[in-house]
Design an enzyme around this catalytic site. Structure first.
Site, short mmCIF file in Angstrom:
data_model
loop_
_atom_site.label_atom_id
_atom_site.label_comp_id
_atom_site.label_asym_id
_atom_site.label_seq_id
_atom_site.Cartn_x
_atom_site.Cartn_y
_atom_site.Cartn_z
N ARG A 115 35.43 -12.79 14.33
CA ARG A 115 36.09 -13.73 15.25
C ARG A 115 36.54 -14.93 14.42
NH1 ARG A 115 34.32 -15.73 21.24
NH2 ARG A 115 35.11 -13.62 21.59
N HIS A 142 43.05 -10.35 21.25
CA HIS A 142 41.67 -10.06 21.66
C HIS A 142 41.63 -8.60 22.13
CE1 HIS A 142 37.62 -10.71 22.59
NE2 HIS A 142 37.69 -11.61 23.55
N GLN A 145 38.66 -7.19 24.33
CA GLN A 145 38.71 -7.60 25.73
C GLN A 145 39.68 -6.71 26.49
OE1 GLN A 145 36.93 -10.25 27.35
NE2 GLN A 145 37.68 -9.05 29.06
N ASP A 238 42.94 -16.79 32.90
CA ASP A 238 42.01 -17.18 31.84
C ASP A 238 41.98 -18.70 31.82
OD1 ASP A 238 40.35 -17.19 29.64
OD2 ASP A 238 41.85 -16.47 28.21
N CYS A 278 38.52 -12.92 31.86
CA CYS A 278 37.72 -12.44 30.72
C CYS A 278 36.42 -13.21 30.56
CB CYS A 278 38.55 -12.53 29.44
SG CYS A 278 39.04 -14.21 29.04
N ARG A 306 32.71 -4.63 28.51
CA ARG A 306 32.82 -4.94 27.08
C ARG A 306 31.85 -4.03 26.31
NH1 ARG A 306 34.80 -9.85 25.41
NH2 ARG A 306 34.73 -8.79 23.39
N1 CP Z 1 35.55 -12.89 26.86
C1 CP Z 1 34.97 -13.20 25.68
O1 CP Z 1 35.45 -12.84 24.58
O2 CP Z 1 33.79 -13.85 25.80
P1 CP Z 1 33.02 -14.58 24.61
O3 CP Z 1 33.92 -15.67 24.07
O4 CP Z 1 31.75 -15.10 25.22
O5 CP Z 1 32.74 -13.56 23.53
#
Ligand code: CP
Length: 326
Positions: A115, A142, A145, A238, A278, A306
Site C-alpha cells: 500500500r 485499488h 477492493q 466513498d 468500501c 475482501r
Molecule cells: N477499503 C479499504 O481498503 O479499507 P482499509 O483502508 O481499512 O484497508
C-alpha cells in the site's frame, strides 16, 4: 474438504503482478470470483492448506484495517503466513530504491502486498520483483477492493452482465477507478455522478468505453446525482477526501455535499438497488446513517468479501490452480 471440480489449464495467473484491474482479463477476474465464492462457502467447513509454507510480505505506507487484516487472516486460513511492516520500517524508495527493496524482499517471501502513496514507485518495485506484487491501494488503483465489490454484486444479483451501477461523489479517486474498470470489463454499465471538479477525465471515460465494449457496458458522467442514479441496480460512494489529501477536505465537502447518498437519492435507483461503500465511511458526510445502516446496504458483506476474494487471488497467484473450481 474442498471439492475438486475442474482443471485450470486456460488460466495462467501464477507468478503475475496485480497492480490494476486490467492486469487481469475478464476470464481471470471470473476465475478469482468463482474461487472466492467457493472458498467462502467452505469457510465454516474445511480449508485446504493451499498456501502451506508460503509467506506474504505486507508493506504499508498508509493506515489500513480491512486490507491488512483480511490478507493476514486469509494467509492463516490457507496454511501460510503473513508479515507486516509499516511506517518507518517501510516507505517505498525512502531508505533504498524501490528496485533494491523489491529484489531483496523477493528472496525472503513468496508474494508482496504493497500500500503506497504514489503509484509510480509501486510500478518500479513490481518491475524488479521476482515474486507476485499485489497493489493494496495506491493513488491510482485499488484492485483488491474491486474484486471484493464484484464478488458482492454477483452474490446479490447472481450475475454481473447487464447490471447498472452509479458511483456518486469523488469520481476521480482510486476506488472509483478500479471499481469502474472491473465493472465495465464484466458487463456492468457505470454512471458517475460528480461535480466538474471531481468528474473522471475524458481520457479515463474513453478507456472505460474501450474496456466495456466486448460485453456492451458503457461509462457516462453526469453532473446531476439523481440522473446518474436513476434506475440503477447499485449505488456506490466513498469518502469525499482520500488519505493524504486532508488539506482538501473543506473544499471537497463544499463541492460534494449535493452528492451525499441519502434516502431521497436512493429512491431514484431501482427499488431492488443495493448501497455499497468500501469503508471506512463518514456517516452524514458522503452517506446518511439511515442508508449505510439500512436494509439496502451491502457494506459489511462487501467488507467480508475482501477476505474471500483475496484468498482466491493469493491461491491464483501462488499455485497452478489445478483441481480448483474455477
Ligand atoms: N477499503 C479499504 O481498503 O479499507 P482499509 O483502508 O481499512 O484497508
Amino acid at each position: 474438504m474442498l471439492t475438486m471440480l475442474a482443471s485450470a489449464d486456460d488460466v495462467a495467473l501464477r507468478g503475475r503482478h496485480v497492480l490494476t484491474v486490467p492486469d487481469l482479463s475478464p476470464l481471470e477476474i471470473g476465475t478469482v470470483l468463482t474461487l472466492g465464492a467457493h472458498l467462502k462457502s467452505a469457510r465454516n467447513t474445511d480449508q485446504l492448506p493451499l498456501l502451506r509454507g508460503k509467506t506474504l510480505g505486507m508493506l504499508f505506507e498508509k493506515p489500513s484495517l480491512r486490507t491488512r487484516v483480511s490478507f493476514e487472516v486469509g494467509m492463516t486460513h490457507l496454511g501460510g503466513h503473513a508479515l507486516f511492516a509499516s511506517g518507518n520500517e517501510f516507505m517505498v524508495g525512502s531508505r533504498e530504491t524501490p528496485e533494491d527493496a523489491a529484489r531483496v524482499l523477493s528472496r525472503y517471501v513468496d508474494a508482496i502486498l504493497v500500500r503506497t502513496h504514489a503509484h509510480e514507485p509501486l510500478e518500479r518495485f513490481s518491475a524488479a520483483a521476482t515474486v507476485p506484487v499485489i497493489n493494496g491501494l495506491s493513488a491510482a488503483a485499488h484492485p483488491c477492493q474491486a474484486l471484493a465489490d464484484l464478488l458482492t454484486i454477483r452474490e446479490r444479483f447472481a450475475t454481473l452482465d447487464g447490471l447498472r451501477l452509479a458511483y456518486v461523489g469523488d469520481a476521480r479517486n482510486n476506488v472509483a477507478a478500479s471499481l469502474a474498470e472491473a465493472a465495465v470489463m464484466m458487463g456492468i454499465s457505470v454512471n458517475f455522478g460528480a461535480p466538474p471538479t471531481h468528474r473522471p477525465s475524458e481520457a479515463f471515460l474513453a478507456h472505460l468505453q474501450e474496456l466495456g465494449k466486448p460485453r456492451g457496458a458503457t461509462a457516462r458522467a453526469f453532473t446531476s446525482a439523481i440522473r446518474a442514479v436513476r434506475d440503477v441496480d447499485i449505488v456506490y460512494t466513498d469518502v469525499w477526501t482520500s488519505m493524504g489529501e486532508e488539506h482538501l477536505a473543506e473544499r471537497n465537502a463544499a463541492s460534494l455535499l449535493p452528492y451525499r447518498v441519502d434516502a431521497a437519492l436512493m429512491s431514484a435507483a431501482a427499488p431492488h438497488a443495493i448501497f455499497m461503500h468500501c469503508l471506512p465511511a463518514h456517516r452524514d458526510d458522503e452517506v446518511s446513517a439511515d442508508v449505510i445502516d439500512g436494509p439496502q446496504s451491502a457494506v459489511f458483506d462487501q467488507a467480508e468479501n475482501r477476505l474471500h476474494a483475496q484468498k482466491a487471488l493469493l491461491v491464483a497467484l501462488l499455485t497452478d490452480l489445478k483441481g480448483m473450481p474455477v
